[in-house]
Scaffold this motif. Structure first.
Motif, mmCIF file in Angstrom:
data_model
loop_
_atom_site.group_PDB
_atom_site.id
_atom_site.type_symbol
_atom_site.label_atom_id
_atom_site.label_comp_id
_atom_site.label_asym_id
_atom_site.label_seq_id
_atom_site.Cartn_x
_atom_site.Cartn_y
_atom_site.Cartn_z
ATOM 1 N N ALA A 1 1.473 -7.328 -0.925
ATOM 2 C CA ALA A 1 0.089 -6.891 -0.724
ATOM 3 C C ALA A 1 -0.034 -5.383 -0.844
ATOM 4 C CB ALA A 1 -0.409 -7.366 0.643
ATOM 5 N N TYR A 2 0.872 -4.646 -0.210
ATOM 6 C CA TYR A 2 0.807 -3.192 -0.235
ATOM 7 C C TYR A 2 1.063 -2.653 -1.640
ATOM 8 C CZ TYR A 2 0.174 -2.330 4.738
ATOM 9 O OH TYR A 2 -0.354 -2.226 5.989
ATOM 10 N N LYS A 3 2.042 -3.194 -2.326
ATOM 11 C CA LYS A 3 2.343 -2.725 -3.675
ATOM 12 C C LYS A 3 1.188 -3.045 -4.630
ATOM 13 C CE LYS A 3 7.412 -2.654 -3.730
ATOM 14 N NZ LYS A 3 7.810 -1.635 -4.703
ATOM 15 N N TYR A 4 0.656 -4.248 -4.525
ATOM 16 C CA TYR A 4 -0.431 -4.659 -5.400
ATOM 17 C C TYR A 4 -1.676 -3.800 -5.173
ATOM 18 C CZ TYR A 4 -4.050 -7.581 -7.510
ATOM 19 O OH TYR A 4 -5.115 -8.041 -8.247
ATOM 20 N N LEU A 5 -2.081 -3.626 -3.936
ATOM 21 C CA LEU A 5 -3.290 -2.867 -3.631
ATOM 22 C C LEU A 5 -3.125 -1.390 -3.968
ATOM 23 C CD1 LEU A 5 -4.345 -4.566 -0.291
ATOM 24 C CD2 LEU A 5 -5.458 -4.793 -2.520
#
Length: 368
Positions: free
Chosen positions: A92-96
Motif C-alpha cells: 500500500a505504501y509503495k503503491y500510493l
C-alpha cells in the motif's frame, strides 16, 4: 477493547507513524544503499502488485521496521497472519507513494525531514544510533522510509474534506470532553499487587464509604484514607480538567453522564469499585477546537481512508499475488506457539504502541 488481530496490528504499525511520528527502514547490511538500490536485489519475489513487486529482502527490511521501534513485537513476526498484513501494508505504501504528485512528495519529504530531526534530538545521537544498529539500519534507509510514509499520509490528508472532519468530530466528540473528577477507589489489590479484597468485599467497603459521604463527611479526607489509587489519593482523589477518553470505559461513562456535584453509586471497573463525584465537565464544540485538535481529527479521517483503501481497492484490484514462505516452527514447540498466538490475540493491546497501550497505561493511573 480488542476487536481483531488485524485492527490491532494496524495500530501497532501505521500508528507508529501517526502517533510516534516516525518509523524505520531496516537494512540488509549495506551501509550506503540508495533508494533505488533498496528495490533491486536477487532475492525471491514474495509479492506482486499493479506496477511493482516486493522481494524477500525488501520484506525483511519492512519486518524489522517494527522490531526497531518495538522489540517486544518479535513474537508477532512468527505469525503468518501478521506477516501477511505487514506485506500488504508495504504494498500500500509503495503503491500510493508512486501515485503521489510532486507537490505531495515535496510536502511529505519536508515533514519527514522535520520529524527525523526531532526524533534524533529526542533520542540523543548515541541512543538513536544504537537503535538503528540493533537492526542493521542505516540512516539513509531510515530517511527513505520516513519520506515514503509521510508522502502517503500527506496524500491521504489531501483527500479529506472539511465536511468529513466535522462529521468525524461529531461521531467522536466525547474524546475531546474534559472533566474534573474526584473519586475514591476501593481496589482489589494493594500497592504491592497483592489481593486486598474480593469484588464483593470491595463493593461492601465502597457502599460504606459512600454512606459516609452522603452524611457529609469530607471527600478529600476519605480519599486519603480509603483510596488505593496512587495517582490521586494524595490529592484528595481529584483529577482536574482531564480528558475523559483516557479513562477505562466504565469510569469514562460516569464522567460523561453523572450529574455534576452528586455522588454516584459505586462504579465497577477491572480495578475495583469507584465512588465518583464529577465536579465540572467541558464539552467541546467543533468551533471550540484548537487548530491542533482539528488536525488530529483530520489525521484520523485520513488514517481511516488508508484503512479503507487497504481493505478495499488494494485487496480487490491492486495486489496480484502474495507468496510469503510460511514460518517454520519446531515440532516440539508448535503446540506452545499456537497457544501463545491465541493468548496474544487477546492481549495484544498491552504490548502495542499508541492507540492501545497508552490508553491502558493511563487507565491504570488515572481511573483507579
Amino acid at each position: 477493547m480488542f476487536r481483531s488481530k488485524e485492527r490491532t496490528w494496524k495500530r501497532l504499525t501505521i500508528a507508529m507513524v501517526a502517533v510516534l511520528a516516525f518509523s524505520v527502514m531496516a537494512g540488509c547490511g549495506k551501509k550506503d544503499e540508495s533508494k533505488d538500490a533498496e528495490n533491486s536485489d536477487n532475492s525471491a519475489v514474495v509479492a506482486t502488485y499493479e506496477g511493482g513487486q516486493i522481494t524477500e529482502n525488501e520484506f525483511d527490511r519492512e519486518l524489522r521496521i517494527v522490531l526497531s521501534l518495538q522489540p517486544t513485537m518479535e513474537q508477532f513476526t512468527q505469525l503468518d497472519d501478521f506477516r501477511e498484513y505487514l506485506i500488504k501494508q508495504e504494498i500500500a505504501y509503495k503503491y500510493l507513494e508512486s501515485k503521489a504528485d510532486d507537490k505531495t512528495k515535496a510536502e511529505g519529504k519536508k515533514k519527514a525531514d522535520e520529524q527525523y530531526k526531532a526524533m534524533k534530538e529526542a533520542y540523543g545521537e548515541d541512543q538513536f544510533k544504537a537503535m538503528l544498529d540493533a537492526q542493521k539500519v542505516t540512516e539513509k534507509e531510515f530517511q527513505n522510509y520516513m519520506v515514503r510514509v509521510y508522502t502517503v499520509m500527506e496524500g491521504q490528508l489531501n483527500l479529506v474534506t472539511d465536511e468529513e472532519v466535522k462529521a468525524e468530530f461529531e461521531a467522536t466528540k466525547d474524546d475531546f470532553t474534559t472533566a474534573s473528577v474526584r473519586h475514591i477507589l476501593i481496589g482489589l489489590q494493594d500497592a504491592e499487587g497483592n489481593e486486598k479484597y474480593t469484588l464483593e468485599e470491595a463493593l461492601k467497603v465502597a457502599n460504606e464509604v459512600k454512606a459516609k459521604l452522603d452524611k457529609g463527611e469530607d471527600f478529600a479526607t476519605l480519599a486519603k484514607e480509603y483510596s488505593t489509587d496512587g495517582g490521586s489519593n494524595a490529592n484528595g482523589g481529584l483529577y482536574e480538567n482531564a480528558k475523559v477518553n483516557k479513562w477505562v470505559e466504565e469510569f469514562k461513562q460516569a464522567a460523561l453522564t453523572q450529574p455534576l456535584n452528586e455522588i454516584g453509586e459505586p462504579v465497577e471497573t477491572a480495578y475495583g469499585y469507584h465512588i465518583i463525584r464529577v465536579e465540572s465537565r467541558n464539552e467541546k464544540t467543533f468551533e471550540g477546537l484548537t487548530d491542533e485538535e482539528k488536525e488530529t481529527v483530520k489525521t484520523t479521517v485520513a488514517s481511516n481512508k488508508l484503512d479503507e483503501f487497504m481493505n478495499g481497492e488494494l485487496e480487490t484490484k491492486i495486489i496480484k499475488e502474495i507468496k510469503l514462505p510460511k514460518v517454520e516452527k519446531a515440532a516440539d514447540t508448535t503446540e506452545g506457539t499456537e497457544g501463545t498466538e491465541d493468548k496474544d490475540g487477546a492481549t495484544t493491546p498491552d504490548t502495542g504502541t499508541n492507540t492501545g497501550t497508552e490508553e491502558t497505561d493511563t487507565n491504570t493511573n488515572s481511573a483507579k
